[in-house]
Design a protein around this motif. Structure first.
Motif, short mmCIF file in Angstrom:
data_model
loop_
_atom_site.label_atom_id
_atom_site.label_comp_id
_atom_site.label_asym_id
_atom_site.label_seq_id
_atom_site.Cartn_x
_atom_site.Cartn_y
_atom_site.Cartn_z
N GLY A 56 0.78 -1.23 0.00
CA GLY A 56 0.00 0.00 0.00
C GLY A 56 0.81 1.28 0.00
N SER A 58 3.02 4.36 -1.50
CA SER A 58 3.11 5.13 -2.74
C SER A 58 4.56 5.16 -3.21
CB SER A 58 2.64 6.57 -2.49
OG SER A 58 3.56 7.23 -1.63
N GLU A 88 2.91 4.69 7.88
CA GLU A 88 2.03 4.17 6.83
C GLU A 88 1.07 3.12 7.40
OE1 GLU A 88 0.50 3.96 2.89
OE2 GLU A 88 1.51 5.48 4.09
N ARG A 89 1.59 2.24 8.24
CA ARG A 89 0.73 1.25 8.89
C ARG A 89 -0.34 1.92 9.75
NH1 ARG A 89 3.50 -1.61 13.10
NH2 ARG A 89 2.78 0.22 14.22
N ASP A 90 0.06 2.96 10.49
CA ASP A 90 -0.90 3.69 11.33
C ASP A 90 -1.97 4.36 10.48
OD1 ASP A 90 0.56 2.88 13.52
OD2 ASP A 90 1.57 4.81 13.81
N ARG A 91 -1.57 4.90 9.32
CA ARG A 91 -2.54 5.51 8.41
C ARG A 91 -3.52 4.47 7.90
NH1 ARG A 91 -3.83 5.51 3.47
NH2 ARG A 91 -2.08 4.24 2.82
N ILE A 92 -3.02 3.30 7.56
CA ILE A 92 -3.89 2.22 7.07
C ILE A 92 -4.83 1.77 8.18
CG2 ILE A 92 -3.90 -0.20 6.31
CD1 ILE A 92 -1.30 0.51 4.74
N ASP A 93 -4.32 1.65 9.41
CA ASP A 93 -5.18 1.29 10.54
C ASP A 93 -6.31 2.29 10.72
OD1 ASP A 93 -3.78 -1.02 11.17
OD2 ASP A 93 -2.60 -0.08 12.78
N ASP A 95 -7.56 4.22 8.39
CA ASP A 95 -8.47 4.02 7.26
C ASP A 95 -9.40 2.84 7.51
OD1 ASP A 95 -7.35 6.16 5.91
OD2 ASP A 95 -6.22 4.91 4.49
N ILE A 96 -8.87 1.78 8.08
CA ILE A 96 -9.69 0.60 8.37
C ILE A 96 -10.78 0.94 9.37
CG2 ILE A 96 -9.65 -1.67 9.50
CD1 ILE A 96 -6.85 -2.07 8.16
#
Length: 131
Positions: A56, A58, A88-93, A95-96
């Motif tokens: 995920g 960019s 990035e992982r925190d951003r994805i979390d 988003d989830i």
């Protein structure tokens, strides 16, 4: 090796390889006629780039992380890569969490619609109104 062979060996299209190069993720040398030539080391690099895209990230973030591969003994570079991947992982979390909340809100609307449909279909005379 030329771009076609790198593409065949990695399963990545020549167009994507050119994009990686334009973004500074991949390097090639040029022949006198302008053809790109890649070293065998670029096969592993393309594989890593694909893994990062699949995670995920960019191309901008990947460009920040890749120096960690080139200078793995540099603590500052390693720490930066770790920080970038963690953010990035925190951003994805986050988003989830937002997606789950959105799905739950949609489930409430779907349930209300289902109740409305059930009430409408059991109300006497609805068949005549819908015809």
């Amino acid at each position: 090796m030329r771009i076609g062979e790198l593409s065949k060996r990695t399963g990545v299209s020549p167009r994507s390889l050119r994009y990686y190069e334009a973004q500074g993720l991949l390097a090639s040398t040029r022949s006198d006629t302008g053809q790109r030539h890649y070293s065998d080391a670029e096969i592993e690099r393309v594989s890593l780039i694909r893994q990062l895209f699949d995670a995920g990230m960019s191309s901008r973030l990947i460009a920040t992380v890749l120096p960690c591969v080139e200078t793995p003994a540099d603590p500052g570079t390693v720490e930066l890569a770790f920080a970038v991947m963690t953010r990035e992982r925190d951003r994805i979390d986050a988003d989830i969490v937002r997606l789950v909340e959105t799905r739950d809100a949609l489930d409430v609307l779907i349930a209300a619609n289902a109740r409305h449909q059930a009430e409408f279909s059991t109300t006497p005379g609805t068949a005549a109104r819908s015809a």
